[in-house]
Design a protein around this motif. Structure first.
Motif, PDB file in Angstrom:
ATOM      1  N   TYR A   1       0.301  -1.691   0.217  1.00 55.53           N
ATOM      2  CA  TYR A   1      -0.261  -0.560  -0.047  1.00 55.53           C
ATOM      3  C   TYR A   1       0.390   0.998   0.101  1.00 55.53           C
ATOM      4  O   TYR A   1       0.677   2.260  -1.173  1.00 55.53           O
ATOM      5  CB  TYR A   1      -1.074   0.125   1.021  1.00 55.53           C
ATOM      6  N   PHE A   2       2.397   1.274   0.832  1.00 57.37           N
ATOM      7  CA  PHE A   2       2.846   2.251   0.482  1.00 57.37           C
ATOM      8  C   PHE A   2       3.587   2.710  -0.348  1.00 57.37           C
ATOM      9  O   PHE A   2       3.819   4.079  -0.634  1.00 57.37           O
ATOM     10  CB  PHE A   2       3.783   1.878   2.042  1.00 57.37           C
ATOM     11  N   SER A   3       3.795   1.897  -1.153  1.00 55.55           N
ATOM     12  CA  SER A   3       4.774   1.954  -2.453  1.00 55.55           C
ATOM     13  C   SER A   3       3.827   2.031  -3.643  1.00 55.55           C
ATOM     14  O   SER A   3       4.567   2.141  -4.570  1.00 55.55           O
ATOM     15  CB  SER A   3       5.708   0.406  -3.079  1.00 55.55           C
ATOM     16  N   GLY A   4       2.203   2.219  -3.680  1.00 59.80           N
ATOM     17  CA  GLY A   4       1.472   2.679  -4.564  1.00 59.80           C
ATOM     18  C   GLY A   4       0.731   1.236  -5.362  1.00 59.80           C
ATOM     19  O   GLY A   4       0.796   1.829  -6.484  1.00 59.80           O
TER      20      GLY A   4
ATOM     21  N   GLU B   1       2.371   6.615  10.502  1.00 61.94           N
ATOM     22  CA  GLU B   1       2.975   6.041   9.306  1.00 61.94           C
ATOM     23  C   GLU B   1       2.712   6.582   7.697  1.00 61.94           C
ATOM     24  O   GLU B   1       3.573   6.914   6.574  1.00 61.94           O
ATOM     25  CB  GLU B   1       3.507   4.560   9.024  1.00 61.94           C
ATOM     26  N   LEU B   2       1.027   6.681   7.876  1.00 61.57           N
ATOM     27  CA  LEU B   2       1.057   6.838   6.525  1.00 61.57           C
ATOM     28  C   LEU B   2       1.116   8.360   6.267  1.00 61.57           C
ATOM     29  O   LEU B   2       1.776   8.279   4.747  1.00 61.57           O
ATOM     30  CB  LEU B   2      -0.892   6.309   6.470  1.00 61.57           C
ATOM     31  N   ALA B   3       1.063   8.813   6.662  1.00 63.10           N
ATOM     32  CA  ALA B   3       1.691  10.637   6.690  1.00 63.10           C
ATOM     33  C   ALA B   3       2.344  11.390   6.887  1.00 63.10           C
ATOM     34  O   ALA B   3       3.067  12.224   6.745  1.00 63.10           O
ATOM     35  CB  ALA B   3       0.624  11.206   7.216  1.00 63.10           C
ATOM     36  N   GLY B   4       3.642   9.796   7.179  1.00 62.17           N
ATOM     37  CA  GLY B   4       5.015  10.423   6.597  1.00 62.17           C
ATOM     38  C   GLY B   4       5.728  10.930   8.169  1.00 62.17           C
ATOM     39  O   GLY B   4       7.155  11.427   8.301  1.00 62.17           O
ATOM     40  N   LEU B   5       5.048  10.563   9.257  1.00 65.37           N
ATOM     41  CA  LEU B   5       5.951  10.645  10.442  1.00 65.37           C
ATOM     42  C   LEU B   5       6.257   9.966  11.353  1.00 65.37           C
ATOM     43  O   LEU B   5       7.752   9.888  11.944  1.00 65.37           O
ATOM     44  CB  LEU B   5       4.400  10.939  11.264  1.00 65.37           C
ATOM     45  N   ARG B   6       6.734   8.587  10.642  1.00 70.29           N
ATOM     46  CA  ARG B   6       7.457   7.896  11.421  1.00 70.29           C
ATOM     47  C   ARG B   6       8.884   7.225  10.385  1.00 70.29           C
ATOM     48  O   ARG B   6       8.556   6.161   9.297  1.00 70.29           O
ATOM     49  CB  ARG B   6       6.913   6.378  11.587  1.00 70.29           C
ATOM     50  N   ASP B   7      10.137   7.318  10.526  1.00 75.73           N
ATOM     51  CA  ASP B   7      11.084   7.165   9.520  1.00 75.73           C
ATOM     52  C   ASP B   7      10.910   5.630   9.587  1.00 75.73           C
ATOM     53  O   ASP B   7      11.810   5.479   8.044  1.00 75.73           O
ATOM     54  CB  ASP B   7      12.425   7.803  10.495  1.00 75.73           C
ATOM     55  N   SER B   8      10.754   5.209  10.455  1.00 77.14           N
ATOM     56  CA  SER B   8      11.079   3.382  10.484  1.00 77.14           C
ATOM     57  C   SER B   8      10.408   2.753   9.337  1.00 77.14           C
ATOM     58  O   SER B   8       9.944   1.856   8.784  1.00 77.14           O
ATOM     59  CB  SER B   8      11.010   2.874  11.520  1.00 77.14           C
ATOM     60  N   ALA B   9       8.978   3.315   8.449  1.00 76.27           N
ATOM     61  CA  ALA B   9       8.093   2.477   7.748  1.00 76.27           C
ATOM     62  C   ALA B   9       7.569   4.133   6.986  1.00 76.27           C
ATOM     63  O   ALA B   9       6.261   4.575   7.339  1.00 76.27           O
ATOM     64  CB  ALA B   9       6.887   2.380   8.441  1.00 76.27           C
TER      65      ALA B   9
ATOM     66  N   GLU C   1       1.516  13.073   0.624  1.00 73.77           N
ATOM     67  CA  GLU C   1       0.678  12.611   0.163  1.00 73.77           C
ATOM     68  C   GLU C   1      -0.241  11.645  -0.216  1.00 73.77           C
ATOM     69  O   GLU C   1      -0.877  11.295  -0.715  1.00 73.77           O
ATOM     70  CB  GLU C   1       1.765  12.625  -1.646  1.00 73.77           C
ATOM     71  N   LEU C   2       0.164  10.465   0.221  1.00 76.48           N
ATOM     72  CA  LEU C   2      -0.701   8.856   0.319  1.00 76.48           C
ATOM     73  C   LEU C   2      -1.570   9.269   0.760  1.00 76.48           C
ATOM     74  O   LEU C   2      -2.512   8.725   1.200  1.00 76.48           O
ATOM     75  CB  LEU C   2      -0.054   7.857   0.444  1.00 76.48           C
TER      76      LEU C   2
ATOM     77  N   LEU D   1      -3.942  14.187  14.046  1.00 77.36           N
ATOM     78  CA  LEU D   1      -4.869  13.695  13.426  1.00 77.36           C
ATOM     79  C   LEU D   1      -5.951  14.769  12.311  1.00 77.36           C
ATOM     80  O   LEU D   1      -5.654  13.960  11.383  1.00 77.36           O
ATOM     81  CB  LEU D   1      -5.334  12.160  13.681  1.00 77.36           C
ATOM     82  N   GLY D   2      -6.496  15.567  13.052  1.00 81.24           N
ATOM     83  CA  GLY D   2      -6.987  16.738  12.516  1.00 81.24           C
ATOM     84  C   GLY D   2      -6.502  17.589  11.515  1.00 81.24           C
ATOM     85  O   GLY D   2      -7.088  17.970  10.832  1.00 81.24           O
ATOM     86  N   ASP D   3      -5.022  17.251  11.072  1.00 81.07           N
ATOM     87  CA  ASP D   3      -4.426  18.312  10.551  1.00 81.07           C
ATOM     88  C   ASP D   3      -4.307  17.278   8.847  1.00 81.07           C
ATOM     89  O   ASP D   3      -3.892  17.789   8.132  1.00 81.07           O
ATOM     90  CB  ASP D   3      -3.315  18.798  10.817  1.00 81.07           C
ATOM     91  N   LEU D   4      -3.917  16.057   9.454  1.00 84.92           N
ATOM     92  CA  LEU D   4      -3.548  15.172   8.729  1.00 84.92           C
ATOM     93  C   LEU D   4      -4.892  14.785   7.876  1.00 84.92           C
ATOM     94  O   LEU D   4      -4.898  13.915   6.795  1.00 84.92           O
ATOM     95  CB  LEU D   4      -3.027  13.988   9.035  1.00 84.92           C
ATOM     96  N   TYR D   5      -5.986  13.827   8.347  1.00 84.50           N
ATOM     97  CA  TYR D   5      -7.783  13.735   7.374  1.00 84.50           C
ATOM     98  C   TYR D   5      -7.704  14.699   7.751  1.00 84.50           C
ATOM     99  O   TYR D   5      -8.683  15.398   8.602  1.00 84.50           O
ATOM    100  CB  TYR D   5      -7.330  12.424   7.885  1.00 84.50           C
TER     101      TYR D   5
END
Length: 449
Positions: A249-252, A266-274, A286-287, A379-383
């Protein structure tokens, strides 16, 4: 024993400005499974605020979740239970039936807070014949994540039902560039057990009833099997679990997956490990902006649908200083509730939505809490708001096998046996037909006591 009954939070009273003044102070013990240092520090700060407000001290005791059942049983036998325990819903009914928990105290706390301020599904999971085993504290629902941008472009409805998912598979499945789904197929992973329970619940199918084992209905279960076969056919080959579903999913390269809400940061790019790899920027949101979610999911035999949920509870024990324990639970779900949720907002949805004065107060405050690891954002800023509403609304239809029938312990044994996983895998691999699969599941499940 002297108690101060705390005033409940009103829309005009947002601060923790309560007056201390207990005639005599009590010390209550609080067991919590949130034992990571940062989370313990937040709970200790809330305990300190409660002491300042009431004069009653709270001793915060971390307990490893895997040891919780053994420790509670031993403490009960020794007459040395803590006053309040924070625990996952699987313990609620067995502990209440065993005398470890005080259902009357839980019912008093819920009544004082206002039962109508709680998510109905969460209360249903806590309910028992004589009231409530414990007080719902927070929880999360499993969700279908889907590429809303692709759905919109193809004129597809959100994947809220078996039929909608299957319609999306027909239009979007185009491997290896795009898999329609990434279904869980690794039979020895708990992930497959959770996903399957969600899919069975969606169609109103359960292996337990009020009297214990309940044979699976062949027609309804065949619908479940056929649906799961369709999403497995639209998945990559191999033994798949949470890792491949997130990675694709993360790779599109996946249109839909089922995952827990712990993926949201993670989906919003906030965790470097994933990081999402759909773009060259691992910190991009973007995703997340292209993603929609579904929590309540329906099969053809259950149009109202269901959401798979894990609900955490505050349990007041039979050995408690009851009034002080009730006050601490009420404080944790009222004046201190935003602090309670802030421990891990992405996995602690507000089961108490708000107050009588402001029915959505806690939902709004929760959406403002920062999530993430290497970077933070609310979360309210991300979604968008409609996604926040969908996340929280899943708690209205929250279910688990065995909860309503008082058979959660038996259902858990059935899930842990992985018998359903194994037979479903045999079916989707074409080794047996649907009637044989249903018969085999019934045969294996009937042996579990």
């Amino acid at each position: 024993m002297t108690s101060i009954r705390l005033p409940l939070l009103g829309s005009a009273a947002m601060a923790l400005a309560l007056t201390a003044g207990a005639a005599s102070a009590e010390t209550i013990r609080f067991w919590t499974t949130e034992e990571q240092p940062e989370r313990l520090a937040k709970q200790q700060a809330m305990a300190d605020a409660f002491e300042e407000a009431t004069g009653n001290e709270v001793e915060v005791v971390p307990v490893t979740e895997s040891e919780l059942g053994t420790r509670a049983t031993a403490a009960y036998a020794a007459g040395d239970l803590p006053d309040v325990i924070y625990f996952p819903n699987s313990y609620a009914l067995p502990w209440a039936q065993a005398g470890i928990l005080d259902p009357d105290a839980a019912a008093d706390a819920i009544e004082d807070l206002g039962a109508d301020t709680f998510a109905p599904g969460a209360l249903k999971i806590a309910a028992m014949d004589s009231g409530y085993a414990a007080v719902p504290a927070d929880g999360w629902t499993q969700m279908i994540l889907y590429r809303k941008d692709l759905f919109d472009a193809a004129g597809l409805s959100a994947p809220t039902s078996y039929a909608n998912v299957e319609a999306a598979l027909e239009k979007l499945h185009n491997p290896p560039e795009m898999y329609g789904f990434v279904a869980a197929t690794k039979v020895d992973e708990d992930f497959m057990s959770q996903v399957l329970e969600h899919v069975f619940l969606a169609n109103g199918v359960s292996p337990v009833g009020p009297d214990g084992f309940a044979p699976l209905d062949e027609a309804k279960t065949t619908e479940v099997l056929d649906f799961y076969k369709s999403i497995a056919a639209a998945s990559p080959p191999g033994d798949l679990y949470w890792d491949q579903s997130r990675t694709l999913y993360f790779s599109g390269n996946a249109a839909m997956i089922i995952w827990s809400p712990f993926i949201l940061d993670e989906l919003a790019g906030l965790r470097d490990s994933a990081p999402p790899t759909i773009t060259d920027d691992p910190t991009s949101a973007e995703l997340a902006s292209k993603t929609g979610i579904v929590t309540t999911f329906a099969g053809p035999s259950n149009p109202d649908g269901a959401a798979w949920a894990l609900i955490n509870m505050f349990g007041i024990t039979g050995d408690a200083s009851t009034d002080e324990a009730i006050d601490f639970v009420k404080y944790s779900l009222d004046q201190g509730y935003v602090d309670t949720l802030s421990i891990a907002p992405e996995g602690k949805f507000p089961v108490r939505r708000g107050t009588a004065d402001d029915p959505e107060f806690f939902v709004g405050k929760w959406a403002e809490l920062p999530v993430g690891v290497d970077r933070k954002a609310p979360l309210g800023d991300l979604y968008p708001q409609e996604m926040i509403d969908e996340i929280v609304s899943g708690l209205d239809t929250a279910q688990r096998w065995g909860v309503e029938d008082g058979q959660l312990a038996l259902a858990s044994k059935m899930i842990n046996s992985q018998a359903i996983n194994r037979v479903v895998r045999e079916y989707i691999d074409g080794q047996i037909d649907a009637p044989a699969a249903v018969a085999k599941m019934n045969d294996e499940l009937a042996k579990i006591q």
